[in-house]
Design an enzyme around this catalytic site. Structure first.
Site, PDB file in Angstrom:
ATOM      1  N   CYS A 115       3.270   1.799   2.906  1.00  0.00           N
ATOM      2  CA  CYS A 115       4.499   1.003   3.012  1.00  0.00           C
ATOM      3  C   CYS A 115       5.605   1.642   2.184  1.00  0.00           C
ATOM      4  CB  CYS A 115       4.265  -0.424   2.529  1.00  0.00           C
ATOM      5  SG  CYS A 115       2.696  -1.110   3.054  1.00  0.00           S
ATOM      6  N   CYS A 141       0.860  -1.183   0.000  1.00  0.00           N
ATOM      7  CA  CYS A 141       0.000   0.000   0.000  1.00  0.00           C
ATOM      8  C   CYS A 141       0.904   1.245   0.000  1.00  0.00           C
ATOM      9  CB  CYS A 141      -0.915  -0.015   1.217  1.00  0.00           C
ATOM     10  SG  CYS A 141      -0.082  -0.412   2.744  1.00  0.00           S
TER      11      CYS A 141
END
Lengths: 77, 316
Positions: free
Chosen positions: A13, A10
């Protein structure tokens, strides 16, 4: 030192990865940064929220993005 | 307080004609935008502060000792305050199951957590008023609780994929947060959320303002009014792929209800947008057999559709 970033990819991250890379560079230490995107591995660490950060196999943070400065503090410990 | 300033700006400073379509649309746009952003900033900050007290670990610990009905109710309620992001759905799901949280309660949590989220609630409150926001919370909780109870009754534990799992050694020290840590976390979290939603909010309110000003009233009454029974299931289906745009969708729906879309249909649509998310299903497929995933989607979907019909009957 081995730094692992746990997360299935995502945007959060990615942001964490960028911050970790910057922190390592500024501290000028030898660290191997790797991304763990495999869900089995993430679960093996017992993490319930991503992104998470593991240093030498120990989880130090889960579920939020830390700034470069905060990561520097954790790494230098 | 905001209204007079905007009126003054539009009619006195910009010298626009009071009652002209463009002036009205602009007025509507500025008023809603400012109001929503004020609400978003203040309330997300408060909510994220409260959330620092409810880590997923703590929620899991509370739920692992509960059974049946109480577990489902608690799980649905904790879903509101526990931080959740659909990209964490899998580790969270497994973390709950492994700790002995009943499958039904886990599902109650999985439904309520994304559906009753602070951004959606603020948009509803700001654009539809507190009554609709409360109705949304009430129905969302009911759907979450009932879905969990139904899935729990079906005894489908065998449809959860097997995983190796190490007991969490994580974060024991992380739980100790000072007041200052919590404030910093809330500030950063608020900034994060605003950064991700601001564009959707502005586009949504912009389109809403345009519809408000230019689309004739009752244009949609024929298609999406109370008379059309197909509107509710159709709205539910359309809502599924729109998850990340919840912040932009709500202002749009708000404008559409003025043009004849029935309130229950609008509610069903918004619940489908937040509660049924395609990316989340794809992620959850890794831990659930397809059959379980389909059961999950159907139970929640049917709950949303019933809610839509119910409020079309009640609210008119």
């Amino acid at each position: 030192m081995k730094i692992e970033i746990l997360g299935v990819g995502c945007p959060k991250c990615k942001q964490l990865t960028v911050n970790v890379e910057a922190a390592v560079k500024e501290l000028n230490i030898a660290a191997e940064i790797s991304k763990v995107t495999d869900i089995d591995k993430i679960i093996e660490y017992g993490v319930m929220m991503t992104p998470a950060l593991a240093i030498d196999g120990t989880i130090v943070l889960a579920g939020k993005i830390l700034s470069k400065e905060e990561i520097k503090k954790i790494i230098s410990k | 307080m905001i209204k007079p300033i905007i009126d003054w700006l539009i009619y006195d400073i910009l010298k626009m004609q009071q009652g002209s379509l463009f002036a009205e649309a602009l007025n509507f746009f500025l008023y809603d935008t400012i109001k929503i952003f004020l609400l978003l900033t203040v309330i997300i900050f408060i909510v994220s502060f409260i959330r620092t007290f409810f880590s997923p670990e703590r929620t899991r610990a509370i739920l692992s000792h509960k059974h049946k009905f109480t577990g489902n109710v608690l799980a649905a309620l904790l879903g509101i305050v526990t931080p959740f992001c659909s990209c964490s759905a899998v580790p969270l799901f497994l973390g709950f199951i492994e700790a002995g949280v009943p499958l039904g309660a886990t599902f109650s949590f999985l439904v309520s957590s994304p559906m009753i989220n602070e951004v959606a609630l603020i948009m509803l409150w700001g654009l539809f008023g507190w009554k609709i926001a409360l109705i949304y919370i009430g129905s969302g909780l009911s759907i979450a609780i009932l879905s969990g109870i139904i899935i729990g009754k079906l005894k489908v534990e065998n449809l959860v994929e097997k995983f190796s799992y190490k007991k969490p050694a994580c974060c024991a020290e992380e739980l100790k947060q000072t007041f200052n840590d919590r404030i910093v976390f809330s500030r950063d979290y608020t900034k994060d959320i605003l950064k991700t939603v601001w564009l959707y909010v502005i586009i949504g309110i912009g389109l809403g303002a345009w519809i408000h000003g230019y689309v004739p009233a009752d244009l949609l009454a024929k298609y999406a009014g109370r008379g059309n029974w197909l509107a509710v299931p159709f709205a539910t289906l359309v809502g599924i792929p729109l998850y990340s745009n919840a912040a932009g969708v709500i202002p749009l729906v708000s404008a559409l209800t003025e043009k004849g879309v029935a309130m229950g249909t609008a509610l069903a649509f918004m619940m489908a947008v937040t509660g049924l998310s395609l990316p989340e299903f794809i992620i959850l497929r890794k831990v659930m057999k397809l059959k379980l995933l389909i059961i999950f989607i159907c139970v929640v979907g049917v709950g949303i559709i019933i809610t839509g019909y119910l409020f079309n009957l009640i609210l008119g």
